[in-house]
Structure formats: structure tokens, C-alpha cells
Design a protein around this motif. Structure first.
Motif, PDB file in Angstrom:
ATOM      1  N   HIS A  30       0.833  -1.204   0.000  1.00 53.33           N
ATOM      2  CA  HIS A  30       0.000   0.000   0.000  1.00 53.33           C
ATOM      3  C   HIS A  30       0.872   1.261   0.000  1.00 53.33           C
ATOM      4  N   GLU A  31       1.916   1.248   0.795  1.00 51.35           N
ATOM      5  CA  GLU A  31       2.787   2.421   0.930  1.00 51.35           C
ATOM      6  C   GLU A  31       3.691   2.641  -0.282  1.00 51.35           C
ATOM      7  N   LEU A  32       4.004   1.602  -1.006  1.00 52.66           N
ATOM      8  CA  LEU A  32       5.031   1.673  -2.052  1.00 52.66           C
ATOM      9  C   LEU A  32       4.637   2.497  -3.269  1.00 52.66           C
ATOM     10  N   LEU A  33       3.348   2.648  -3.517  1.00 52.49           N
ATOM     11  CA  LEU A  33       2.916   3.432  -4.679  1.00 52.49           C
ATOM     12  C   LEU A  33       2.424   4.824  -4.314  1.00 52.49           C
ATOM     13  N   GLU A  34       2.405   5.135  -3.026  1.00 51.11           N
ATOM     14  CA  GLU A  34       1.822   6.407  -2.602  1.00 51.11           C
ATOM     15  C   GLU A  34       2.564   7.633  -3.124  1.00 51.11           C
ATOM     16  N   ASP A  35       3.887   7.593  -3.180  1.00 49.82           N
ATOM     17  CA  ASP A  35       4.623   8.754  -3.694  1.00 49.82           C
ATOM     18  C   ASP A  35       4.269   9.021  -5.152  1.00 49.82           C
ATOM     19  N   ASP A  36       4.224   7.961  -5.961  1.00 48.73           N
ATOM     20  CA  ASP A  36       3.861   8.133  -7.375  1.00 48.73           C
ATOM     21  C   ASP A  36       2.415   8.611  -7.496  1.00 48.73           C
ATOM     22  N   TRP A  37       1.526   8.074  -6.671  1.00 50.24           N
ATOM     23  CA  TRP A  37       0.118   8.479  -6.673  1.00 50.24           C
ATOM     24  C   TRP A  37       0.008   9.977  -6.384  1.00 50.24           C
ATOM     25  N   ASN A  38       0.709  10.431  -5.348  1.00 48.47           N
ATOM     26  CA  ASN A  38       0.677  11.859  -5.010  1.00 48.47           C
ATOM     27  C   ASN A  38       1.293  12.717  -6.104  1.00 48.47           C
ATOM     28  N   MET A  39       2.363  12.236  -6.737  1.00 49.79           N
ATOM     29  CA  MET A  39       2.998  12.985  -7.815  1.00 49.79           C
ATOM     30  C   MET A  39       2.019  13.179  -8.982  1.00 49.79           C
ATOM     31  N   TYR A  40       1.348  12.100  -9.388  1.00 49.96           N
ATOM     32  CA  TYR A  40       0.394  12.214 -10.495  1.00 49.96           C
ATOM     33  C   TYR A  40      -0.758  13.152 -10.138  1.00 49.96           C
ATOM     34  N   LYS A  41      -1.210  13.099  -8.894  1.00 54.16           N
ATOM     35  CA  LYS A  41      -2.283  14.015  -8.464  1.00 54.16           C
ATOM     36  C   LYS A  41      -1.816  15.459  -8.575  1.00 54.16           C
ATOM     37  N   LYS A  42      -0.615  15.743  -8.095  1.00 56.81           N
ATOM     38  CA  LYS A  42      -0.086  17.108  -8.128  1.00 56.81           C
ATOM     39  C   LYS A  42       0.113  17.597  -9.557  1.00 56.81           C
ATOM     40  N   GLN A  43       0.477  16.683 -10.461  1.00 62.83           N
ATOM     41  CA  GLN A  43       0.686  17.039 -11.862  1.00 62.83           C
ATOM     42  C   GLN A  43      -0.630  17.170 -12.617  1.00 62.83           C
ATOM     43  N   GLY A  44      -1.733  16.807 -11.976  1.00 64.17           N
ATOM     44  CA  GLY A  44      -3.035  16.873 -12.625  1.00 64.17           C
ATOM     45  C   GLY A  44      -3.307  15.701 -13.548  1.00 64.17           C
ATOM     46  N   ASP A  45      -2.505  14.662 -13.448  1.00 66.55           N
ATOM     47  CA  ASP A  45      -2.685  13.461 -14.268  1.00 66.55           C
ATOM     48  C   ASP A  45      -3.597  12.502 -13.501  1.00 66.55           C
ATOM     49  N   ILE A  46      -4.860  12.868 -13.484  1.00 68.31           N
ATOM     50  CA  ILE A  46      -5.834  12.226 -12.607  1.00 68.31           C
ATOM     51  C   ILE A  46      -6.017  10.747 -12.922  1.00 68.31           C
ATOM     52  N   ASN A  47      -6.098  10.379 -14.198  1.00 63.88           N
ATOM     53  CA  ASN A  47      -6.327   8.964 -14.513  1.00 63.88           C
ATOM     54  C   ASN A  47      -5.168   8.070 -14.074  1.00 63.88           C
ATOM     55  N   LYS A  48      -3.943   8.547 -14.225  1.00 63.89           N
ATOM     56  CA  LYS A  48      -2.795   7.773 -13.726  1.00 63.89           C
ATOM     57  C   LYS A  48      -2.871   7.652 -12.208  1.00 63.89           C
ATOM     58  N   ALA A  49      -3.223   8.745 -11.554  1.00 65.00           N
ATOM     59  CA  ALA A  49      -3.362   8.714 -10.099  1.00 65.00           C
ATOM     60  C   ALA A  49      -4.448   7.724  -9.685  1.00 65.00           C
ATOM     61  N   LEU A  50      -5.548   7.694 -10.413  1.00 67.90           N
ATOM     62  CA  LEU A  50      -6.643   6.785 -10.071  1.00 67.90           C
ATOM     63  C   LEU A  50      -6.267   5.321 -10.304  1.00 67.90           C
ATOM     64  N   VAL A  51      -5.460   5.056 -11.327  1.00 65.80           N
ATOM     65  CA  VAL A  51      -4.970   3.686 -11.538  1.00 65.80           C
ATOM     66  C   VAL A  51      -4.168   3.238 -10.314  1.00 65.80           C
ATOM     67  N   LEU A  52      -3.275   4.104  -9.858  1.00 68.88           N
ATOM     68  CA  LEU A  52      -2.482   3.766  -8.676  1.00 68.88           C
ATOM     69  C   LEU A  52      -3.370   3.641  -7.446  1.00 68.88           C
ATOM     70  N   LYS A  53      -4.360   4.499  -7.347  1.00 71.36           N
ATOM     71  CA  LYS A  53      -5.308   4.398  -6.238  1.00 71.36           C
ATOM     72  C   LYS A  53      -5.986   3.030  -6.249  1.00 71.36           C
ATOM     73  N   GLY A  54      -6.336   2.558  -7.445  1.00 75.90           N
ATOM     74  CA  GLY A  54      -6.946   1.242  -7.562  1.00 75.90           C
ATOM     75  C   GLY A  54      -6.013   0.139  -7.086  1.00 75.90           C
ATOM     76  N   LEU A  55      -4.760   0.172  -7.527  1.00 68.92           N
ATOM     77  CA  LEU A  55      -3.796  -0.847  -7.102  1.00 68.92           C
ATOM     78  C   LEU A  55      -3.559  -0.777  -5.594  1.00 68.92           C
ATOM     79  N   ILE A  56      -3.433   0.433  -5.088  1.00 67.07           N
ATOM     80  CA  ILE A  56      -3.240   0.617  -3.652  1.00 67.07           C
ATOM     81  C   ILE A  56      -4.430   0.033  -2.887  1.00 67.07           C
ATOM     82  N   ASN A  57      -5.634   0.310  -3.370  1.00 66.79           N
ATOM     83  CA  ASN A  57      -6.823  -0.218  -2.705  1.00 66.79           C
ATOM     84  C   ASN A  57      -6.916  -1.730  -2.822  1.00 66.79           C
ATOM     85  N   GLY A  58      -6.415  -2.295  -3.910  1.00 71.41           N
ATOM     86  CA  GLY A  58      -6.384  -3.751  -4.036  1.00 71.41           C
ATOM     87  C   GLY A  58      -5.517  -4.368  -2.953  1.00 71.41           C
TER      88      GLY A  58
END
Length: 113
Positions: A30-58
Motif C-alpha cells: 500500500h505504501e510503495l505506490l503512494e509517492d507516485d500516486w501523489n505525484m500524479y495528483k499534483k501534476q493533474g494526471d488524474i487517470n494515472k493517479a486513479l490507476v495507482l489508487k486502484g492498485l493501492i486499494n487492491g
């Protein structure tokens, strides 16, 4: 669970994530993808962030089931995985095949429940 420090020998966050879920380190995964998830959110790349959110939630869902022994919570969180991971088909990420591999592993692990 004692962590296998080989997890840190993996090259990228997605490599570490795959290693973690393959070895039952769902909380750590869960923790390992959080930095990339936050980076994509900050960059406004919402769909990439949501993909990571999905994997994190899995990974979180599997942790809730296997580690926390909370099957009802697992079901609720797994729905977020199912909601966001299909976006993987539409986003452009480096080493996309690894994200598909992570998705496949999570689905297979969840089927065993």
C-alpha cells in the motif's frame, strides 16, 4: 510479519509493489505506490493517479482480509480496486506491462478468498 528486505532491491515502485503483493506484504505494498500516486495528483494526471489508487486499494483490501481479519471492510475497499483499475487500459505509463501484472496478481489473490 517480518519484512523481506529484498523488497528494496527492486528497481522501481511498481517492481517493489509486485514483489510485496507476491510475498504477502499487503500493508507495505500500500505504501510503495503512494509517492507516485501523489505525484500524479499534483501534476493533474488524474487517470494515472486513479490507476495507482486502484492498485493501492487492491493491496489494502487484501491486507484487511488477511491481516486485519475484516472481511466486510475488504469487500468495500475491493470495490475501489474494481472501479479504478480499468483505467489502466486508457493511460500511458512507462512499463505498463508491470501494472497489468500487478493487476493480475491482485485479482488472482482475491479469487482465493
Amino acid at each position: 510479519m517480518k519484512i523481506d528486505y529484498n523488497i528494496f532491491n527492486q528497481k522501481t515502485a511498481i517492481d517493489r509493489f509486485i514483489f510485496a503483493i507476491e510475498n504477502g506484504y499487503f500493508v507495505e505494498a500500500h505504501e510503495l505506490l503512494e509517492d507516485d500516486w501523489n505525484m500524479y495528483k499534483k501534476q493533474g494526471d488524474i487517470n494515472k493517479a486513479l490507476v495507482l489508487k486502484g492498485l493501492i486499494n487492491g493491496a489494502t483490501a487484501l491486507a484487511l482480509y488477511h491481516i486485519k481479519k475484516r472481511p466486510e471492510s475488504h469487500k468495500k475497499v475491493w470495490l475501489a480496486f474494481e472501479k479504478y483499475v480499468p483505467l489502466l487500459d486508457t493511460v500511458d505509463v512507462e512499463e505498463k506491462e508491470k501494472y497489468f501484472k500487478a493487476k493480475k496478481i491482485l485479482i488472482e489473490l482475491n479469487k482465493r478468498i
